[in-house]
Write a protein that holds these residues in place. Structure first.
Motif, PDB file in Angstrom:
ATOM      1  N   LYS A 270       0.713   9.845 -13.537  1.00 19.21           N
ATOM      2  CA  LYS A 270       1.689  10.054 -12.459  1.00 19.21           C
ATOM      3  C   LYS A 270       1.361   9.216 -11.229  1.00 19.21           C
ATOM      4  O   LYS A 270       2.258   8.631 -10.615  1.00 19.21           O
ATOM      5  CB  LYS A 270       1.735  11.535 -12.078  1.00 19.21           C
ATOM      6  N   ARG A 271       0.096   9.146 -10.858  1.00 14.63           N
ATOM      7  CA  ARG A 271      -0.283   8.402  -9.653  1.00 14.63           C
ATOM      8  C   ARG A 271       0.088   6.925  -9.777  1.00 14.63           C
ATOM      9  O   ARG A 271       0.602   6.326  -8.825  1.00 14.63           O
ATOM     10  CB  ARG A 271      -1.781   8.554  -9.422  1.00 14.63           C
TER      11      ARG A 271
ATOM     12  N   ILE B 108       7.023   2.936  -8.787  1.00 13.31           N
ATOM     13  CA  ILE B 108       8.376   3.273  -8.316  1.00 13.31           C
ATOM     14  C   ILE B 108       8.513   2.959  -6.828  1.00 13.31           C
ATOM     15  O   ILE B 108       9.505   2.364  -6.385  1.00 13.31           O
ATOM     16  CB  ILE B 108       8.688   4.760  -8.599  1.00 13.31           C
ATOM     17  N   GLU B 109       7.500   3.322  -6.045  1.00 11.21           N
ATOM     18  CA  GLU B 109       7.529   3.046  -4.603  1.00 11.21           C
ATOM     19  C   GLU B 109       7.563   1.545  -4.330  1.00 11.21           C
ATOM     20  O   GLU B 109       8.245   1.075  -3.419  1.00 11.21           O
ATOM     21  CB  GLU B 109       6.317   3.682  -3.921  1.00 11.21           C
ATOM     22  N   MET B 110       6.818   0.772  -5.126  1.00 13.17           N
ATOM     23  CA  MET B 110       6.794  -0.684  -4.961  1.00 13.17           C
ATOM     24  C   MET B 110       8.153  -1.294  -5.268  1.00 13.17           C
ATOM     25  O   MET B 110       8.633  -2.184  -4.555  1.00 13.17           O
ATOM     26  CB  MET B 110       5.714  -1.283  -5.857  1.00 13.17           C
TER      27      MET B 110
ATOM     28  N   VAL C 148      -1.449  -1.761 -10.671  1.00 11.31           N
ATOM     29  CA  VAL C 148      -2.267  -0.928  -9.797  1.00 11.31           C
ATOM     30  C   VAL C 148      -3.713  -1.066 -10.262  1.00 11.31           C
ATOM     31  O   VAL C 148      -4.010  -0.844 -11.437  1.00 11.31           O
ATOM     32  CB  VAL C 148      -1.831   0.556  -9.855  1.00 11.31           C
ATOM     33  N   ALA C 149      -4.596  -1.452  -9.365  1.00  3.56           N
ATOM     34  CA  ALA C 149      -6.014  -1.624  -9.718  1.00  3.56           C
ATOM     35  C   ALA C 149      -6.731  -0.288  -9.595  1.00  3.56           C
ATOM     36  O   ALA C 149      -6.601   0.406  -8.591  1.00  3.56           O
ATOM     37  CB  ALA C 149      -6.667  -2.655  -8.802  1.00  3.56           C
TER      38      ALA C 149
ATOM     39  N   ARG D  21       0.855  -1.186   0.000  1.00  4.56           N
ATOM     40  CA  ARG D  21       0.000   0.000   0.000  1.00  4.56           C
ATOM     41  C   ARG D  21       0.891   1.236   0.000  1.00  4.56           C
ATOM     42  O   ARG D  21       1.686   1.437   0.923  1.00  4.56           O
ATOM     43  CB  ARG D  21      -0.928   0.021   1.217  1.00  4.56           C
ATOM     44  N   THR D  22       0.755   2.058  -1.017  1.00  8.08           N
ATOM     45  CA  THR D  22       1.641   3.217  -1.156  1.00  8.08           C
ATOM     46  C   THR D  22       1.296   4.276  -0.112  1.00  8.08           C
ATOM     47  O   THR D  22       0.121   4.594   0.100  1.00  8.08           O
ATOM     48  CB  THR D  22       1.526   3.838  -2.558  1.00  8.08           C
TER      49      THR D  22
END
Length: 456
Positions: free
Chosen positions: A373-374, A380-382, A303-304, A252-253
């Motif tokens: 972007k989202r 990238i965070e994952m 990403v869903a 979870r980002t």
């Protein structure tokens, strides 16, 4: 022609429906209609030499034909209710698991013997993931491999071909309710049946939506999964893949609170392209035969996205992003992770100098010009989170292919028998929006076949 049962779609749901019906009721007259080709005729023309990218065949042999889109997948059958669909919400968790185990037994009987069943139960990696804000989902995973999966399908077709009528390259155009069943309209004629099973898979999502509109079958909006396929040296994930083969990890980002998940992990596999309704997206395969294995592991990061009223076209949203990628890259775009982080596009020379050699011929480019972007921030965070449990994931030379899109049909309204508002019309598999995996789709086929057998 008149049939007792007509099955539309020869993917996992359709195959296991036919299999169970001919075993339970051998006297039934059964027909299977498939828009794609017979298994032996399914050949993608991309050879990497004369033809290097998708040429938009009339029927994509990767996505359509006997075996469905899963025919050339790496043949992973996940036995779990934690992911892969919501079949258990209709038939119960225990029955769903029992049916998945039954499907596994059939696969073993028809050529999958000797393949390994992996499990996350009691894995030390579950704790490691939680310590790094990642969550490893529970599952047992039967990995057939692309090559053994093909053998299983060959054997199943050999068993079924004389017990049911198969109509390949025969797309169904319309379904109509009649007094005593259904009329199936194709270009080459009309066919009638008492019971009809619709199992058209993800690639049939647009057709399924059209049929639901024509027949006024209620639906509700589903989701679309958008992301990239990651490719890196197999050694980086070997401690996970050697024990688990496939690890379904969810993150979870912190920035947006979105869930990013790993999907379709292919140890020592290859990245491939596929064509869905004229849109070229990316996927991955792996083989059981060591001679066909590579030095790289690939997996998707997805990403869903769920949408609320008034917007209902989640697939259209995913298609627009995929079309943008196709427009900019002429197909699939590939980018080094280091280039993405630095805000620069990958070039042929940067890819050539990389320590990771792409297994798919793709166009070097910039995914930040394609992905919102989202979604890109979440990916990238994952990758940076995965780097904590698999150091090297966030290396500069890690390759990202885009885009990967998993289209889901709008969820069709069915009852506990997976039967639509028309008695005798069953909607199963990934085309129903209820299942999202080989195992769940196959299980839904067995379930409906048993219901029909009981009624007949």
């Amino acid at each position: 022609m008149n049939y007792d049962v007509i099955i539309i779609g020869a993917g996992p749901g359709g195959i296991f429906s036919a299999y169970e019906l001919v075993n339970k009721q051998p006297n039934l007259k059964i027909a299977v209609f498939e828009s794609g080709k017979a298994l032996k005729n399914r050949r993608c023309p991309i050879d990497g030499e004369k033809i290097k990218s998708c040429i938009n065949c009339k029927s994509c042999s990767i996505m359509s034909g006997f075996g469905g889109a899963g025919a050339f997948s790496d043949g992973k059958y996940n036995i779990t209710n934690d992911f892969g669909g919501t079949l258990y919400e209709y038939i119960g968790k225990n029955q769903a698991l029992d049916l998945m185990r039954y499907v596994d037994e059939i696969n073993l009987r028809y050529g999958g013997e000797g393949t390994k069943l992996y499990s996350t139960a009691g894995s030390k990696f579950k704790k490691l993931c939680m310590q790094n804000d990642l969550h490893l989902l529970d599952a047992s995973v039967r990995h057939l491999g692309t090559d053994i999966n093909y053998v299983v399908l060959e054997n199943l077709f050999d068993f079924l071909k004389d017990k049911a009528d198969f109509y390949f390259e025969t797309p169904v155009e319309h379904i109509q309710k009649t007094d005593d069943g259904f009329k199936i309209e194709c270009q080459n004629g009309e066919y009638f049946c008492r019971q009809c099973i619709v199992s058209v898979g993800r690639s049939g999502s647009k057709w399924m939506e059209h049929v639901c509109n024509e027949m006024q079958i209620p639906t509700k909006s589903n989701r679309v999964d958008i992301g990239v396929r990651v490719e890196l040296p197999a050694e980086i994930f070997s401690h996970l893949t050697d024990e688990l083969y496939e690890s379904k990890i969810v993150y979870r980002t912190p920035k947006y609170g979105d869930k990013v998940r790993t999907f379709c992990m292919n140890p020592k596999g290859a990245v491939v392209s596929e064509n869905t309704n004229g849109i070229v997206t990316v996927n991955g395969h792996s083989y059981e035969d060591p001679a066909k294995q590579t030095n790289y592991t690939n997996f998707a990061l997805l990403v869903a996205k769920h949408f609320s009223e008034p917007f209902r076209d989640s697939n259209g949203y995913g298609e627009s992003i995929a079309r943008l990628s196709n427009m900019l890259g002429g197909g699939i775009i590939v980018q080094r992770f280091g280039d993405l982080i630095r805000g620069q596009r990958s070039t042929p020379s940067r890819i050539q100098e990389s320590f990771v050699t792409p297994t798919l011929n793709a166009t070097p480019g910039d995914l930040s010009l394609v992905l919102p972007k989202r979604i890109l921030d979440g990916i990238i965070e994952m990758i940076q989170a995965l780097d904590k449990i698999a150091p090297g994931t966030a290396n500069d030379d890690t390759l990202l292919y885009g885009v990967e899109v998993k289209f889901y049909n709008m969820e069709v309204a069915v009852n506990e028998n997976l039967e639509s508002c028309y008695k005798g019309l069953y909607i199963i598999g990934d085309g129903s929006g209820i299942t999202h995996s080989l195992s769940h789709a196959s299980a839904s086929g067995v379930y409906v076949a048993r219901k029909i057998s009981e009624n007949m």
